[in-house]
Scaffold this motif. Structure first.
Motif, PDB file in Angstrom:
ATOM      1  N   ASP A   3      41.835  46.460  81.311  1.00 51.92           N
ATOM      2  CA  ASP A   3      42.834  47.419  81.772  1.00 51.92           C
ATOM      3  C   ASP A   3      42.224  48.801  81.930  1.00 51.92           C
ATOM      4  O   ASP A   3      42.701  49.603  82.739  1.00 51.92           O
ATOM      5  N   LEU A   4      41.183  49.064  81.133  1.00 56.11           N
ATOM      6  CA  LEU A   4      40.546  50.377  81.137  1.00 56.11           C
ATOM      7  C   LEU A   4      39.039  50.221  81.011  1.00 56.11           C
ATOM      8  O   LEU A   4      38.553  49.347  80.287  1.00 56.11           O
ATOM      9  N   LEU A   5      38.323  51.076  81.706  1.00 60.78           N
ATOM     10  CA  LEU A   5      36.873  51.186  81.566  1.00 60.78           C
ATOM     11  C   LEU A   5      36.578  52.621  81.166  1.00 60.78           C
ATOM     12  O   LEU A   5      37.007  53.563  81.832  1.00 60.78           O
ATOM     13  N   ILE A   6      35.851  52.787  80.059  1.00 64.08           N
ATOM     14  CA  ILE A   6      35.580  54.129  79.555  1.00 64.08           C
ATOM     15  C   ILE A   6      34.116  54.244  79.154  1.00 64.08           C
ATOM     16  O   ILE A   6      33.495  53.261  78.733  1.00 64.08           O
ATOM     17  N   GLY A   7      33.549  55.427  79.307  1.00 59.26           N
ATOM     18  CA  GLY A   7      32.174  55.665  78.890  1.00 59.26           C
ATOM     19  C   GLY A   7      31.452  56.582  79.850  1.00 59.26           C
ATOM     20  O   GLY A   7      32.043  57.121  80.792  1.00 59.26           O
ATOM     21  N   ASP A   8      30.150  56.739  79.609  1.00 62.97           N
ATOM     22  CA  ASP A   8      29.357  57.602  80.491  1.00 62.97           C
ATOM     23  C   ASP A   8      28.725  56.823  81.637  1.00 62.97           C
ATOM     24  O   ASP A   8      28.029  57.401  82.474  1.00 62.97           O
ATOM     25  N   MET A   9      28.940  55.528  81.676  1.00 63.77           N
ATOM     26  CA  MET A   9      28.504  54.645  82.766  1.00 63.77           C
ATOM     27  C   MET A   9      26.988  54.661  82.963  1.00 63.77           C
ATOM     28  O   MET A   9      26.489  54.496  84.070  1.00 63.77           O
ATOM     29  N   GLU A  22      41.991  51.332  85.071  1.00 62.12           N
ATOM     30  CA  GLU A  22      41.818  52.784  85.033  1.00 62.12           C
ATOM     31  C   GLU A  22      40.410  53.081  84.539  1.00 62.12           C
ATOM     32  O   GLU A  22      39.947  52.487  83.561  1.00 62.12           O
ATOM     33  N   ILE A  23      39.727  53.992  85.211  1.00 62.28           N
ATOM     34  CA  ILE A  23      38.348  54.329  84.859  1.00 62.28           C
ATOM     35  C   ILE A  23      38.309  55.759  84.333  1.00 62.28           C
ATOM     36  O   ILE A  23      38.768  56.693  84.998  1.00 62.28           O
ATOM     37  N   ILE A  24      37.773  55.901  83.123  1.00 57.78           N
ATOM     38  CA  ILE A  24      37.674  57.210  82.482  1.00 57.78           C
ATOM     39  C   ILE A  24      36.200  57.474  82.211  1.00 57.78           C
ATOM     40  O   ILE A  24      35.604  56.895  81.304  1.00 57.78           O
ATOM     41  N   GLU A  25      35.610  58.340  83.019  1.00 57.66           N
ATOM     42  CA  GLU A  25      34.173  58.590  82.914  1.00 57.66           C
ATOM     43  C   GLU A  25      33.908  59.866  82.124  1.00 57.66           C
ATOM     44  O   GLU A  25      34.574  60.885  82.314  1.00 57.66           O
ATOM     45  N   HIS A  26      32.929  59.778  81.226  1.00 55.74           N
ATOM     46  CA  HIS A  26      32.528  60.909  80.399  1.00 55.74           C
ATOM     47  C   HIS A  26      31.091  61.291  80.722  1.00 55.74           C
ATOM     48  O   HIS A  26      30.304  60.459  81.188  1.00 55.74           O
ATOM     49  N   PRO A  27      30.710  62.534  80.467  1.00 55.52           N
ATOM     50  CA  PRO A  27      29.314  62.922  80.685  1.00 55.52           C
ATOM     51  C   PRO A  27      28.385  62.204  79.713  1.00 55.52           C
ATOM     52  O   PRO A  27      28.789  61.833  78.606  1.00 55.52           O
ATOM     53  N   ASP A  60      25.908  63.536  78.215  1.00 60.33           N
ATOM     54  CA  ASP A  60      25.667  64.474  77.113  1.00 60.33           C
ATOM     55  C   ASP A  60      26.973  64.674  76.350  1.00 60.33           C
ATOM     56  O   ASP A  60      27.786  65.535  76.690  1.00 60.33           O
ATOM     57  N   LYS A  61      27.188  63.854  75.314  1.00 61.22           N
ATOM     58  CA  LYS A  61      28.437  63.902  74.557  1.00 61.22           C
ATOM     59  C   LYS A  61      28.140  63.671  73.086  1.00 61.22           C
ATOM     60  O   LYS A  61      27.034  63.275  72.715  1.00 61.22           O
ATOM     61  N   ASP A  62      29.134  63.900  72.241  1.00 67.76           N
ATOM     62  CA  ASP A  62      28.927  63.856  70.790  1.00 67.76           C
ATOM     63  C   ASP A  62      29.308  62.527  70.153  1.00 67.76           C
ATOM     64  O   ASP A  62      29.104  62.344  68.947  1.00 67.76           O
ATOM     65  N   VAL A  63      29.889  61.609  70.904  1.00 66.48           N
ATOM     66  CA  VAL A  63      30.316  60.323  70.347  1.00 66.48           C
ATOM     67  C   VAL A  63      29.839  59.199  71.252  1.00 66.48           C
ATOM     68  O   VAL A  63      29.542  59.405  72.431  1.00 66.48           O
ATOM     69  N   THR A  64      29.779  57.994  70.693  1.00 68.13           N
ATOM     70  CA  THR A  64      29.367  56.833  71.471  1.00 68.13           C
ATOM     71  C   THR A  64      30.504  56.354  72.366  1.00 68.13           C
ATOM     72  O   THR A  64      31.674  56.701  72.178  1.00 68.13           O
ATOM     73  N   ASP A  65      30.154  55.515  73.336  1.00 69.56           N
ATOM     74  CA  ASP A  65      31.181  54.915  74.184  1.00 69.56           C
ATOM     75  C   ASP A  65      32.127  54.048  73.354  1.00 69.56           C
ATOM     76  O   ASP A  65      33.325  53.965  73.641  1.00 69.56           O
ATOM     77  N   THR A  66      31.593  53.407  72.322  1.00 65.47           N
ATOM     78  CA  THR A  66      32.436  52.603  71.436  1.00 65.47           C
ATOM     79  C   THR A  66      33.489  53.467  70.762  1.00 65.47           C
ATOM     80  O   THR A  66      34.675  53.105  70.706  1.00 65.47           O
ATOM     81  N   GLU A  67      33.077  54.618  70.263  1.00 67.96           N
ATOM     82  CA  GLU A  67      34.031  55.523  69.613  1.00 67.96           C
ATOM     83  C   GLU A  67      35.072  56.027  70.609  1.00 67.96           C
ATOM     84  O   GLU A  67      36.255  56.144  70.275  1.00 67.96           O
ATOM     85  N   LEU A  68      34.657  56.305  71.843  1.00 65.74           N
ATOM     86  CA  LEU A  68      35.620  56.726  72.865  1.00 65.74           C
ATOM     87  C   LEU A  68      36.672  55.644  73.091  1.00 65.74           C
ATOM     88  O   LEU A  68      37.867  55.938  73.230  1.00 65.74           O
ATOM     89  N   ALA A  69      36.229  54.387  73.125  1.00 68.27           N
ATOM     90  CA  ALA A  69      37.166  53.278  73.334  1.00 68.27           C
ATOM     91  C   ALA A  69      38.116  53.138  72.150  1.00 68.27           C
ATOM     92  O   ALA A  69      39.318  52.889  72.326  1.00 68.27           O
ATOM     93  N   LEU A  70      37.600  53.296  70.940  1.00 68.88           N
ATOM     94  CA  LEU A  70      38.454  53.227  69.755  1.00 68.88           C
ATOM     95  C   LEU A  70      39.486  54.353  69.764  1.00 68.88           C
ATOM     96  O   LEU A  70      40.669  54.128  69.467  1.00 68.88           O
ATOM     97  N   GLN A  71      39.057  55.547  70.096  1.00 69.35           N
ATOM     98  CA  GLN A  71      39.985  56.674  70.159  1.00 69.35           C
ATOM     99  C   GLN A  71      41.081  56.419  71.185  1.00 69.35           C
ATOM    100  O   GLN A  71      42.250  56.771  70.965  1.00 69.35           O
ATOM    101  N   LEU A  72      40.714  55.787  72.288  1.00 69.72           N
ATOM    102  CA  LEU A  72      41.695  55.499  73.334  1.00 69.72           C
ATOM    103  C   LEU A  72      42.732  54.488  72.847  1.00 69.72           C
ATOM    104  O   LEU A  72      43.937  54.661  73.065  1.00 69.72           O
TER     105      LEU A  72
END
Length: 220
Positions: A49-55, A72-77, A79-91
């Motif tokens: 349903d969602l794709l998140i991360g810096d790709m 839904e695609i949520i792209e992050h830079p 250069d960030k302070d958390v992992t893609d896994t943490e971004l997915a958990l937060q979501l």
């Protein structure tokens, strides 16, 4: 009538999860792919349903596939302070999912795997957090709730304290039972216990535990 719990499945990068894991997964209300986890999710028959991360690790053809889908695609830079896994958990937590399960095949990035387990703990105060990592099942146990595992007798079960000592640890169904014991961090006392019953129960008073067992049909 009591409603069934809402589950979120999060597929992360690294090696592909074991195909046998598919039979052990809950019915997911939400499927999130973290970066190259997209490939693992679709290979296992899930449509994210969602794709998140810096790709930075998803293959170009899979990113094209994601853009052509309803996800839904949520792209992050990068250069960030958390992992893609943490971004997915937060979501998943943002959408108020209280049962969250991660899928990982493991891989050669031990730092990511270690950070992943600690990320699970950071969200476990008011949510049930678990994961399949390779052929291992991981369940985070906090004072909020005990955990119950249905295991073949003879299965290996390890109890690893995270973030400090785990106090008041009580178990049933294990060869070396604990009764309001303390498992100290930076020590290996909880490693390689053995299930003597098909039902294993673990609780604690303070701290957090990663309960790790080999994959089998009864894990929940």
């Amino acid at each position: 009538m009591e409603m069934a719990p809402r589950h979120a499945l999060i597929f992360i990068g690294g090696n592909s999860p074991e195909s046998s894991v598919r039979d052990h997964l809950p019915e997911a209300a939400l499927v999130i792919a973290a970066d190259s986890g997209w490939e693992h999710a679709t290979a296992m028959g899930f449509q994210p349903d969602l794709l998140i991360g810096d790709m930075d690790s998803i293959r170009p053809e899979h990113l094209v596939e994601a853009h052509a889908s309803d996800a839904e695609i949520i792209e992050h830079p990068t250069d960030k302070d958390v992992t893609d896994t943490e971004l997915a958990l937060q979501l998943a937590r943002k959408f108020d999912y209280r049962h969250i399960h991660l899928l990982s095949g493991g891989g050669d990035r031990f730092d990511h795997l270690l950070a992943m387990v600690h990320s699970l703990v950071s969200h476990a105060d008011d949510a049930t957090m678990s994961a399949h990592v390779g052929d291992n099942y991981v369940r985070i146990v906090t004072p909020r709730e005990a955990t119950e595992l249905e295991l073949p007798i003879g299965s290996t079960v390890s109890l690893i304290p995270l973030g400090g000592n785990a106090k008041g640890v009580t178990t049933t169904g294990l060869q070396w039972e604990l009764k309001r014991d303390t498992l100290h961090s930076f020590a290996s006392r909880g490693v390689s216990n053995i299930a003597t019953s098909s039902e294993v129960r673990i609780s604690l008073r303070t701290g957090a535990l990663a309960v790790i067992s080999t994959l089998n049909k009864g894990n929940r």
